[in-house]
Every structure is written in structure tokens, then in C-alpha cells.
Design a protein around this motif. Structure first.
Motif: not given
Lengths: 322, 259
Positions: A99, A101-109
């Protein structure tokens, strides 16, 4: 108060066809406070919250978050906020870590920063040992913790919580309250909706009571309670026939703000019980009214709610959608 | 652009992960029924079906094209289901509250559904191969079949997503789905050629985009390029129109749901 303003809502309305969900509401949230939107289901709290997180476009009026317009600068707003939806906004097939990791990608971290932050958050919400299990194995409290970790992943300036403790057991509830207080201590601004009076009372620095799409009153829990006009002394008399006599004797006395006859006696609003009680007892004595029972109540948030909306908040039947 | 791609690949990976953890339900709900159609229905009607009518060496080879397009149909129509659940449990809101491009979630779904459908079409062609069905147009023909499948699938998935964004409850969604799927199959050339249908059915079937897709896939399997090419050209035109309509409707439903 010249405190920094984090959120400024001005004459906001939202209608769906002929149904008015929110009608011309205005309020401000100060930086660093816990602000609550309190109201029954369908009052308009979630609509207000969804407007602030850019998911709804207002029918009229504006809302700004850290000076950014929620419609015109929606994308910039999304960068500075975190959002925790109502319970179970979770993919049961993904693990807790996935979960995040998915959000981290969506925030472009970047990868390394994402990994570091995910580790910290899992530790914070005490899910480290469960991080690699699918979320369907989580308890309600654990799901909620994961929800909150997801909301915190972007390291937001403002965190939005929609009914953060809806349907949770007492222990998980207190834990969530601890997190929210800790976030505030770190300088985060928190905006939350709730239909639990005790939650609003204990957690929020300031709150707005919303009913029928309008703000009925706004202030700190203490202010709201004091605003009702002081504490209440309830006197039960042995003979109800003597109620009118005592009522007129007490009216207008300096320590007494208001007197209201009830079935068996009087509800007396007083500024401070120390000054008022002797006067009440003296008058009862003088008029030869036998006092059966005397009770003294601080006003609770329930009283504030009833005074401003004319009804009790329905706490017993929380529904998922609003 | 790099960020857009990062979002789409992360979201697509999520669908892949879900699938890999739902193996059994996926196996039973999507792969198996289609194979059952081919294996059971195909063999069951082997002798009942008249080869003069089907114009094919045997019924399985006739049915293969229908089962391929039925797979596309069912996958496409079900393509919005996961978004529907995401909408209902708030996951979609969580995604949309992040600074992603508004189309990323939808695009990831298209990519995923198309990839899975293509894979299943290949499995079906593989099973048909075991029953002696050899595509007359070879590998290039298979590529053309996949292309036709994807063009049909895009429109169907758009319809499904539009429904997912519009319906009040998932009960409604599944009722409409169940109502759409079988008539679409019966009123197409999937099981019987148009010429062998009662007049009113073949009339209705001509308006079914599925018929056009099947009529192009079938000669690619049975006959060869010379017979297939006109049909392939025609289906591409039909599908461009079909997709444009579906995507327009889908975009409208999406905008309404997100406003």
C-alpha cells in the motif's frame, strides 16, 4: 487572534440537483490545530471535507488550502495534504508495505527516500511485524493504522481524517487519538469529521457543528459550553405546586442567569455554583419549598449540540456512506 | 511524462498483484468458462452442427472465433468491476487525493484488461490448436486477431468503467452485466452463422459490433488472408466508431463522478 490560517472556506455551497448538501458555509482553520467538523450523518461534513481535498468542485464559493485554491490549484493542493478516508479504503489483497509503496510511486518519491519513509511509518503505527501480510488478515484497528500511515506517507502539511474512529473498539480508538495528538505536537494541522461527541470534545482544539448543510456554531469545546450560559443546577421539589413561586423568586437574582420550570422542579442556569447555590437554597427555605433532590451539571457537548440543532446527534447508527 | 509513466506502471502492477493473489477465483471465473464453451460446447455440437451451414471443417474450428470474441466481451464488460469496488470502499478517493494525473487510474485499468485478455485469447487459440484448429493466416493472423480483440475490448472496458462510475450499487452493476452478456452472445455470429439464424435474429445481430469482430476473426482462422482482409478492414472501421462512442460516454461518466 492573529494565527496563521491554514484553510479558508468562504461562502461554500454544494448542491446535487435540487439537493443542497452544503449551504453557504464559511470558516477558517488555523495552522497547527486539530479542527473538527461535528454533525450527524448526512449533515454535510464529508461533502465539505471532499471539497477541501479537491475531490469535489463547489457549486459556489471558494476554499483555499495554504493559500491554494482547491479548484484552480488542485494539483498543488494534493501535494501538501494527506487524506485518510473512512474505514476500509484498503486493498485486501495487497500487503501493508505494498500500500505504502504504491502511494510512494503516486507521490513520485525517489526509491531510497520512499523505503526510508515507509520504514518509519510502519514503525510509527506499529505494523512492522505485519507489513508483509495481505491486508485481509488485518484487524479493524490495524486497517485503520494502515489507513493513517497511508495518509501520512506524503509527509503532509495538513492531514484530513474522515471519521477516523468509526466502528473501532475502545482501545484502537484511544490509540488513534494518541496518534492525532502526536501529529499536532509535531506541528501538523489536522482536520477531521466525526459524529462522536466525546471525540470532538477530547481531541479537537476547535470545532464546527454542522447540521443540514450549515454551520450552527463554531469554537473550542470550552467556549461552546460556556457559550450556553453557564452550568446547570437542577432542583427537584417535593410539591410541584410550589414551582412557580420559586421560579419567580429566583428570576432576576444576580448569580442566576435563567430559570426554566421542568416537570418536577427547576433547571437553573448559573454563572458559578458557589454563588448561586446559597441563593437558591435561601429562597427555597424562605418560601417553605421542600427540596427533594439537587443536582449540579456542567454543560456537556451534547447540550451544545442540542441547543444549536434542536436534536440529539444519532450516534448509534453510523453508516458507511454519507 | 516520466512521472505519468511511474504512476501508470505502479497502478498496473497493483492489478497484476491482485490477480496473482486471486488465482483461483480468476481461474474459475474467467479462464475456465471460456474453455468450457470451446471444449464442451464445441465437442457437444460437433455432430449436431451441419458443416454445410457452418462452412467449417468441424464445429470447434467454427466456434473458436466466437469463443475468442466472447472472451474479449466478458473481460471487457467486467473490466470496470475492480474500479467499482475501489469506488465503493474509498480506495479510489484515496488515489484521486494524490497528485496523480486524473487519467492514470483508468489507463492502468485499460492496459491491464487488454494484457489479460490477449493472454487468454492466446490460451484459447492454444487449446483450439490441441483440437486440431490451425489458424490459416499463421502468426500474423494471430497478431491481427489480438488487434481486433483489443479494439473491441477498449470500447467494452470503457462501457464497463462508465457503468462502474455511474451505478448506485454493485448490485445494479452486476444485473446490467448479466443482462448484457448473454444476449450479446446469442445475437451474434458466435455460435451460429448469420445465414442460419431466424430473420429477426440475424437482423439484430448485424447491429452487434461483436458480429463484425467474429466475422473478421473467423476467416483469419478458417480461410486465409484473401477472404479475411475485407472483413478485417471493415471491422477496424466499425471498431474505431464503436470505441469513439464508448470512450466519449466513459469520459463523460468519469467527469460527472469526479466533479
Amino acid at each position: 487572534m492573529d494565527r496563521a490560517i491554514a484553510i479558508d472556506v468562504s461562502h461554500l455551497s454544494k448542491s446535487y440537483g435540487s439537493h443542497v448538501a452544503v449551504a453557504d458555509i464559511s470558516f477558517q482553520v488555523y495552522a497547527g490545530e486539530i479542527f473538527g467538523l461535528l454533525g450527524p450523518n448526512g449533515a454535510g461534513k464529508s461533502t465539505t471535507l471532499r471539497t477541501l481535498i479537491t475531490l469535489l468542485t463547489p457549486s459556489s464559493g471558494t476554499a483555499t488550502v495554504l493559500g491554494l485554491d482547491t479548484v484552480r490549484d488542485a494539483d498543488k493542493v494534493r501535494h501538501v495534504i494527506g487524506y485518510v478516508p473512512q474505514e476500509r479504503a484498503i486493498d485486501r489483497f495487497l500487503t501493508g508495505r505494498e500500500h505504502l509503496e504504491l502511494l510512494a510511486a503516486l507521490y513520485h518519491l525517489p526509491k531510497d527516500e520512499a523505503a526510508k519513509r515507509i520504514g518509519e511509518l510502519l514503525k510509527l503505527v506499529e505494523l512492522e511485524s505485519h507489513a508483509d501480510r495481505p491486508a485481509k488478515t488485518y484487524s479493524g484497528g490495524m486497517k485503520r493504522k494502515l489507513d493513517i500511515a497511508c495518509g501520512l506517507l506524503p509527509d503532509p502539511k495538513i492531514l484530513f481524517l474522515d471519521e477516523p474512529t468509526l466502528g473501532l473498539d475502545v482501545q484502537s480508538r484511544l490509540r488513534i487519538w494518541d496518534y492525532v495528538r502526536m501529529l499536532k505536537a509535531r506541528g501538523m494541522t489536522v482536520v477531521m469529521t466525526t459524529n462522536y461527541l466525546d471525540e470532538a470534545d477530547q481531541l479537537c482544539d476547535r470545532l464546527a457543528i454542522i447540521d443540514g448543510g450549515r454551520i450552527k456554531t463554531l469554537g473550542s469545546p470550552v467556549e461552546l459550553k460556556v457559550g450556553l450560559g453557564g452550568d446547570i443546577v437542577s432542583v427537584t421539589l417535593k410539591e410541584s405546586a410550589k414551582i412557580p413561586a420559586l421560579e419567580s423568586a429566583l428570576k432576576g437574582q444576580p448569580a442566576i442567569r435563567a430559570v426554566r420550570a421542568t416537570d418536577k422542579g427547576l433547571d437553573i442556569r448559573v454563572e458559578s455554583p458557589e454563588k448561586a447555590l446559597p441563593a437558591v437554597l435561601e429562597a427555597a427555605n424562605r418560601l417553605n419549598c421542600g427540596v427533594e433532590f439537587i443536582q449540579y451539571n456542567r454543560p456537556r457537548l451534547d447540550d451544545v449540540f442540542i441547543a444549536h440543532t434542536g436534536r440529539r446527534i444519532e450516534e448509534t447508527t453510523p453508516s458507511k456512506m454519507e | 511524462m516520466k512521472e505519468y509513466w511511474q504512476e501508470i506502471s505502479a497502478l498496473t502492477m497493483r492489478w497484476v498483484r491482485r490477480l496473482s493473489r486471486e488465482k483461483f477465483s480468476m481461474l474459475f471465473t474467467l479462464v475456465q468458462p471460456m474453455l468450457f464453451w470451446l471444449i464442451f460446447f464445441g465437442n457437444l455440437f460437433q455432430r449436431a452442427a451441419d458443416t454445410q451451414v457452418t462452412q467449417a471443417p468441424n464445429y470447434i474450428s467454427f466456434l473458436a472465433a466466437g469463443v475468442v470474441v466472447m472472451t474479449v466481451l466478458n473481460n471487457g464488460l467486467a473490466g470496470g468491476v475492480d474500479l467499482l469496488f475501489d469506488k465503493e470502499n474509498g480506495f479510489l478517493e484515496r488515489l484521486m487525493s494524490t497528485p496523480i494525473h486524473r487519467t492514470s487510474v483508468i489507463l492502468s485499468r485499460f492496459i491491464f484488461v487488454m494484457a489479460i485478455t490477449s493472454l487468454q485469447v492466446l490460451v484459447i487459440l492454444g487449446v483450439a490448436f490441441l483440437f486440431g484448429v490451425r489458424p490459416a493466416t499463421g502468426l500474423l493472423g494471430i497478431a491481427a486477431i489480438l488487434l481486433i480483440g483489443m479494439m473491441f475490448g477498449v470500447g467494452l472496458t470503457a462501457i464497463s468503467m462508465a457503468m462502474a462510475f455511474s451505478v448506485k450499487s454493485h448490485g445494479d452493476f452486476f444485473s446490467v452485466l448479466g443482462f448484457l452478456s448473454l444476449p450479446m452472445i446469442f445475437l451474434s455470429s458466435a455460435l451460429v452463422p448469420l445465414a442460419a439464424m431466424p430473420g429477426w435474429m440475424s437482423f439484430l445481430a448485424k447491429f452487434n459490433p461483436m458480429t463484425w469482430a467474429i466475422d473478421a476473426v473467423r476467416p483469419l482462422i478458417l480461410s486465409g488472408w484473401s477472404e479475411a482482409l475485407p472483413h478485417v478492414g471493415m471491422v477496424i472501421v466499425v471498431m474505431v466508431i464503436f470505441d469513439a462512442l464508448c470512450l466519449y460516454g466513459g469520459a463523460k461518466a468519469f467527469r460527472r463522478a469526479m466533479g
